[in-house]
Design an enzyme around this catalytic site. Structure first.
Site, PDB file in Angstrom:
ATOM      1  N   SER A   1       0.786  -1.237   0.000  1.00 42.58           N
ATOM      2  CA  SER A   1       0.000   0.000   0.000  1.00 42.58           C
ATOM      3  C   SER A   1       0.820   1.290   0.000  1.00 42.58           C
ATOM      4  CB  SER A   1      -0.961   0.018   1.196  1.00 42.58           C
ATOM      5  OG  SER A   1      -0.263   0.070   2.422  1.00 42.58           O
TER       6      SER A   1
ATOM      7  N   LYS B   1      -5.996   4.649   8.555  1.00 40.88           N
ATOM      8  CA  LYS B   1      -4.896   5.401   7.950  1.00 40.88           C
ATOM      9  C   LYS B   1      -5.212   6.901   7.909  1.00 40.88           C
ATOM     10  CE  LYS B   1      -2.977   1.587   5.285  1.00 40.88           C
ATOM     11  NZ  LYS B   1      -2.525   1.100   3.976  1.00 40.88           N
TER      12      LYS B   1
END
Length: 359
Positions: free
Chosen positions: A256, A301
């Site tokens: 990611s 996140k």
């Protein structure tokens, strides 16, 4: 945190008596045994965030040599998700009630039949792949040439003793190779037992090497059929010529970070700053063509980025619906589908124009 908006009331009410019994009895394990009462769940929460334009342990997170780099300012932070396992029922319930962690079935973290060591190896490989794709997509955006370098030669493979680490693969049977995927495809166009000629550049000189291909080992086969040809090298794409890009984050897994790594490379090699001096964070996988893919744990996140001081967060387009479900205040969520999108969105945002946001 609005607890009742984030949790299921029915499940909570049903779970409370169970947790209360174990807590009141103070039972850390099953009576009469040494077996801990752990639950088959993992807790996912906000993890650390790293500025890809900055340094870690005295080294540049993204270190570029062999080309002129330009000053950068602001932040381009990659974000992570923390994972906790081996929790007792009471510990899991406490995290569920008192934190923003999400409880997920353990097989989401450690798929059935795979050990934690296997998962760690897969995550490390995915992270290395994200670095390679970040370099490829950035070089393509900047219109710079690429080449394929040998990173590792497998033991007891057809390539061992013939192809060397740091060799640049330029051709297979006379056909040009630029990317690792092209090398892989050309090898798999053959059968196990076929002899191929691999042309490499070694210490500045080209050399033709004849290799008899083996059969792809079962543990590496995946969806490939039995009899798939196997060379036995791990390769990465790197800029052609003297440019070298090195990524210096360790103990991070998964794919990611790809988007943020690619943006850092572009920012350092471009005269114009991408951030405009702002604190930008984001996430997303990236492939060699610059396509940005979705990731897990988007809300964690974003929360970590907001806590660190970010005012802008780059969200993969397919994560937008989840990201805007309960967006934190004071942070703009920019919707990105490609590396080009991300750069355009940041430019529009910095110039006060209408950027493409998650809605």
């Amino acid at each position: 945190m609005n607890f009742w908006n984030r949790r299921n009331r029915t499940i909570v009410v049903g779970a409370v008596p169970v947790v209360a019994v174990f807590s009141l009895l103070g039972l850390p394990s099953i009576p009469g045994t040494n077996i801990d009462l752990t639950v088959p769940y993992a807790a996912e929460g906000s993890g650390p965030t790293f500025n890809t334009l900055g340094q870690v342990d005295g080294r540049e997170v993204v270190d570029i040599t062999g080309a002129k780099t330009h000053p950068t300012s602001g932040n381009l932070n990659m974000t992570t998700v923390s994972v906790r396992t081996n929790m007792t029922l009471a510990q899991a319930f406490k995290r569920w009630v008192t934190t923003d962690d999400t409880l997920v079935p353990l097989e989401h973290v450690f798929p059935s039949g795979k050990s934690s060591e296997e998962v760690q190896r897969q995550n490390a490989a995915a992270f290395a792949s994200s670095e390679s794709n970040a370099t490829i997509s950035a070089m393509n955006y900047l219109r710079k040439p690429l080449e394929t370098m040998v990173l590792e030669v497998s033991e007891d493979s057809p390539a061992q003793g013939k192809i060397e680490v740091n060799d640049i693969v330029t051709k297979v049977d006379g056909e040009k190779v630029t990317l690792p995927s092209e090398l892989s495809d050309k090898v798999k166009d053959n059968k196990a037992g076929d002899e191929v000629t691999i042309t490499v550049k070694r210490q500045g000189k080209e050399k033709d090497i004849k290799v008899k291909l083996g059969e792809l080992p079962k543990e590496l086969r995946g969806d490939h059929p039995q009899g798939t040809a196997f060379l036995g090298v791990t390769t990465v794409a790197q800029p052609g010529g003297d440019i070298k890009v090195e990524y210096n984050l360790t103990d991070i897994g998964g794919p990611s970070a790809g988007l943020m790594f690619s943006l850092a490379v572009v920012d350092k090699l471009s005269p114009e700053e991408l951030t405009g001096g702002k604190f930008v964070a984001g996430t997303g996988t990236i492939d060699a063509s610059g396509k940005v893919g979705p990731i897990g744990g988007i809300t964690h996140k974003i929360a970590a980025a907001k806590e660190a001081g970010a005012e802008v967060f780059l969200v993969p387009a397919k994560n937008c619906a989840e990201a805007v479900h309960e967006p934190p205040e004071g942070i703009t969520l920019l919707k990105v589908d490609t590396l080009d999108d991300a750069i355009k969105d940041l430019k529009d945002y910095n110039e006060g124009k209408q950027a493409d946001t998650c809605k």
